[in-house]
Design an enzyme around this catalytic site. Structure first.
Site, PDB file in Angstrom:
ATOM      1  CD  GLU A 176      13.486 -24.610  -1.664  1.00 39.69           C
ATOM      2  OE1 GLU A 176      14.600 -24.459  -2.192  1.00 39.69           O
ATOM      3  OE2 GLU A 176      12.661 -25.458  -2.055  1.00 39.69           O
ATOM      4  CD  GLU A 378       9.322 -23.490  -4.657  1.00 42.18           C
ATOM      5  OE1 GLU A 378      10.052 -24.385  -5.119  1.00 42.18           O
ATOM      6  OE2 GLU A 378       9.761 -22.429  -4.196  1.00 42.18           O
TER       7      GLU A 378
END
Ligand code: BG6
Length: 480
Positions: A176, A378
């Site tokens: 991320e 995810e």
């Protein structure tokens, strides 16, 4: 008939700092997560310089995968996993990040984990840095704010690529990374290892855009180096980036709202995505820096390496969408993303809007822009689960959530998107990154531990365990 390709990579995901525990075992050094206190939905986690009396640090114990890895990987195999996304704790390999020689005991631990995966035919997908920077690097030179971090990361990446070149094929660089573009500064600590003077907690970090965006540039350069080095060590490696996808919708067809949403796509997704996939900053970057009063130090060598170190596939996390408007009177959303409430969607108990169609939408947008394989690494729902006396856990809400998201992926594949895998987040319960809680559970497997590490740490199969087993067995055909 299943739309998923035959070799689709079904599996689950975890991260070392939220799952492994054993923070001081086997020569491991402290990472930034080991001084990140617990919190809750309403109480932000504290960021401390060192251990503080009276605070609890949940990542130190987490789910104790370190001592349960055989059992956990066997459970993954029982579900039929083809892939297991995990991360290597940088501080097990280089305890301060700055040593010249790696810690053999740490390397051996991951040898054992990868061998265990291979035993069951599970392909490891390894994130090099999942919210994980050695604390010593933060204390010494403020993490990626300093270019010295690039060399530390290159050394770490070279060591693990070389050691595991025949055991691991799929890699991700930084988890991320795009959180470091958020102007609220939330990415400073977990992504970049940057802790500015005055920062006390996760939600109210003191932000200096100059430091943050330079830190992000340094990290993008480090990631590109890793891709280049990895391909030299093993040309068969498939190395991806990892972006947190929070697709922005305009609240209305007011052109102001539409442009606001587009601006958000630019900064949140394309800023890092373009560098990592196309090898250069996008057209709007100059204006973006100007607006924030930032001047970046970008060398010719940096530009060159960004070009040479582009990724093989695009990976992403997806939990929720965001709604933006220029109208101040609209009710605000509860999510930490900000924005306003979407009247068409329901949210989980932490205020995250549940939006399966958003997944199909973003997969179409991304594939249209980048045209390389995509992996959803995810996705999932954090929820309160109840362990019954007979050891069962009934989680129909999780099954419902996953069913709809898997259906959305199937639709995207039918649309023509080259989607190669799906790893459900927190496949075995783990510590929440945002709140530090254990009770915000994602897993197919329940871990008997509370927010303070009390419990037996025994594992229990939830109803969703058997459901996912069937989904994998039928290659996504039977979602009932
Ligand atoms: C992603 C992170 O942002 O979301 C994970 O990569 C994190 O580390 C996951 O755990 C879910 O967020 P949370 O705050 O519910 O743990």
């Amino acid at each position: 008939m299943s739309k998923f390709p035959k070799d689709f990579l079904w599996g689950g995901a975890t991260a070392a700092n939220q799952f492994e525990g054993a923070y001081d075992v086997g020569g491991k050094g402290l990472s930034i997560d080991d001084v990140f206190s617990n919190g809750s939905h309403t109480q932000p986690r504290r960021i401390t310089k060192d251990t503080e009396e009276g605070l609890y640090y949940p990542n130190r114990i987490a789910s104790d995968f370190y001592h349960h890895y055989k059992e956990d990987i066997a459970l993954m195999a029982e579900m039929g996993f083809k892939v297991y996304r995990m991360s290597i704790a940088w501080t097990r390999i280089y305890p301060t990040g700055m040593e010249s020689e790696p810690n053999e005991e740490g390397l051996k631990f991951y040898d054992a984990v990868f061998d265990e995966c291979r035993k069951y035919g599970i392909e490891p997908l390894v994130t090099l840095s999942h919210y994980e920077i050695p604390l010593a690097m933060t204390n010494e030179f403020n993490g990626f704010a300093d270019r010295r971090a690039i060399d530390c990361f290159k050394r770490f990446a070279t060591t693990v690529f070389t050691r595991y070149k025949d055991k691991v094929k799929y890699w991700l660089t930084f988890n991320e990374i795009n959180l470091a573009t958020w102007d609220n500064g939330i990415g400073n600590y977990l992504v970049l290892g940057v802790r500015n003077e005055g920062t006390k907690d996760y939600v109210h970090q003191v932000d200096d855009p100059q430091v943050r965006l330079q830190g992000l540039h340094n990290q993008l350069v480090a990631g590109a180096w890793a891709v280049k080095i990895g391909h030299e060590i093993n040309p068969e490696f498939k190395i991806g980036n990892m972006i947190a996808m929070n697709p922005a919708y305009p609240y209305s067809c007011n052109p102001e709202d539409v442009f606001k949403a587009e601006r958000n796509w630019q900064s949140d997704t394309y800023y890092c995505g373009d560098v990592q996939v196309r090898g250069e900053y996008p057209f709007f970057a100059e204006k973006y820096w100007q607006d924030r009063g930032v001047t970046l130090d970008i060398t010719e060598e940096d530009r060159q390496i960004l070009k040479e170190g582009t990724v093989d596939f695009f990976s992403l996390s997806y939990y929720q969408t965001l709604v933006l408007t220029s109208d101040d009177s609209v009710q605000k959303s509860e999510s930490m993303l900000g924005g306003v409430k979407n009247p068409y969607l329901k949210s989980n108990d932490w205020g995250w809007a549940i939006d399966p169609t958003g997944l199909r939408y973003l997969l179409n947008v991304l594939y249209g822009r980048y045209n390389i394989p995509i992996m959803v690494v995810e996705n999932g729902i954090g929820a309160y689960d109840k362990l019954e006396e007979d050891g069962t856990v009934h989680d129909p809400y999780r099954i419902a959530y996953l069913r709809e998201h898997i259906k959305a992926m199937s639709d995207a594949i039918e649309d023509g998107v080259d989607l190669i895998g799906y790893t459900m987040w927190g496949c075995i319960d783990l510590t929440s990154a945002g709140t530090g809680e254990m009770k915000k559970r994602y897993g197919f497997v329940y871990v008997d531990s509370d927010d303070y590490g009390n419990g037996s740490f025994d594992r229990f199969r939830k109803d969703s365990f058997y459901w996912y087993q069937k989904v994998i067995k039928t290659n996504g055909d039977d979602l009932s």
